[in-house]
Design an enzyme around this catalytic site. Structure first.
Site, mmCIF file in Angstrom:
data_model
loop_
_atom_site.group_PDB
_atom_site.id
_atom_site.type_symbol
_atom_site.label_atom_id
_atom_site.label_comp_id
_atom_site.label_asym_id
_atom_site.label_seq_id
_atom_site.Cartn_x
_atom_site.Cartn_y
_atom_site.Cartn_z
ATOM 1 N N HIS A 1 -2.540 1.021 -5.166
ATOM 2 C CA HIS A 1 -1.821 -0.210 -5.577
ATOM 3 C C HIS A 1 -3.081 -1.438 -5.379
ATOM 4 O O HIS A 1 -2.437 -1.362 -3.522
ATOM 5 C CB HIS A 1 -0.811 -0.961 -6.185
ATOM 6 C CG HIS A 1 -0.846 -2.250 -6.344
ATOM 7 N ND1 HIS A 1 -1.917 -2.978 -6.608
ATOM 8 C CD2 HIS A 1 0.183 -2.456 -7.591
ATOM 9 C CE1 HIS A 1 -1.466 -4.479 -7.684
ATOM 10 N NE2 HIS A 1 -0.064 -3.706 -7.791
ATOM 11 N N TYR B 1 -1.246 -8.096 -2.969
ATOM 12 C CA TYR B 1 -0.168 -7.287 -1.629
ATOM 13 C C TYR B 1 -1.133 -6.718 -0.953
ATOM 14 O O TYR B 1 -2.423 -6.492 -0.309
ATOM 15 C CB TYR B 1 0.176 -6.376 -3.211
ATOM 16 C CG TYR B 1 0.881 -7.185 -4.435
ATOM 17 C CD1 TYR B 1 2.209 -7.343 -3.682
ATOM 18 C CD2 TYR B 1 0.816 -6.848 -5.509
ATOM 19 C CE1 TYR B 1 2.977 -8.197 -4.679
ATOM 20 C CE2 TYR B 1 1.615 -8.255 -6.948
ATOM 21 C CZ TYR B 1 2.533 -8.729 -6.253
ATOM 22 O OH TYR B 1 3.044 -9.023 -7.128
#
Length: 237
Positions: free
Chosen positions: A24, A29
């Site tokens: 990810h 993030y």
């Protein structure tokens, strides 16, 4: 360290029987904050220029490749999304560079939230409803990524069954992923194949916004889904 943590996570995934993993690196993030100049203000080897910003993702891919071959590793990117305050003026160029570098590393596929910024139906939820595009530079498209990345490309964001099929037929995408629609349509693949109408999403308090009902019963919400038994015809080509 952070890089080694990704390697440990990959080991856990392999022990659990997963065929591969997706890293990810999207939507504000941790890894995405290194990739984008709006958040990466570092002056060491992990900042200062596009290759510096890419370095931690490169190290993570190399670390995870000690567990899985790179052909079993995917990377999720969101160059167009403004979620979590992201979006940089140089994203249009930088993410094509990242895609080319990931191709050189032999990464199996990119999972790209391209629809935010290119599909009018794409929406995102934050403190307010928004179309989600940061608007700092032109949106990155699947066609552009396909020109520099030799692996698979999975598009995402605001697609319908029809537009997903068009993207695959045009050769811009290997596949298109769907997210929220599954919350009300657990048999989504079958519904799309049959061109059947989709049920509307449940209320946002059932899956996004905190509510007193959820606090009283944490099992309530989108996790309360009916079992689905897909038939082999759902996966025929």
């Amino acid at each position: 360290g952070i890089v080694e943590d990704f390697g440990r996570a990959a080991n856990f995934a392999k022990t659990a029987g997963f065929d591969g993993v997706e890293i990810h690196a999207a939507t504000g993030y941790l890894v995405d904050t290194f990739l984008q100049s709006c958040s990466n203000q570092r002056t060491d080897k992990y900042g200062v220029g596009v290759d510096g910003r890419f370095k931690i993702l490169e190290e993570i891919v190399r670390c995870v490749s000690r567990v899985y071959p790179t052909s079993r590793i995917g990377v999720k990117l969101a160059p167009n999304s403004g979620f979590n305050g992201m979006g940089s003026e140089d994203n249009a160029n930088d993410f094509l560079h990242y895609a080319a570098r990931l191709s050189e590393l032999g990464v199996g596929y990119l999972h790209v939230q391209d629809g935010v910024g290119t599909n009018r139906e794409a929406t995102w939820f934050g403190k307010v409803d928004t179309h989600g595009f940061h608007g700092k530079c032109p949106p990155v498209t699947l066609k552009q990524l396909k020109a520099v990345f030799r692996g698979g490309i999975v598009g995402n964001g605001g697609y319908s069954g029809e537009t997903a099929a068009e993207a695959v037929a045009a050769g811009d995408a290997t596949a298109i992923s769907f997210g929220r629609a599954y919350m009300a349509n657990q048999d989504l693949a079958s519904l799309i194949r049959r061109k059947a109408p989709l049920k509307p999403l449940p209320p946002k308090e059932a899956w996004f916004e905190p509510s007193e009902k959820y606090r009283e019963d944490p099992s309530w919400g989108y996790t309360d889904s009916l079992p689905v038994s897909p038939t082999s015809s759902d996966y025929e080509h």
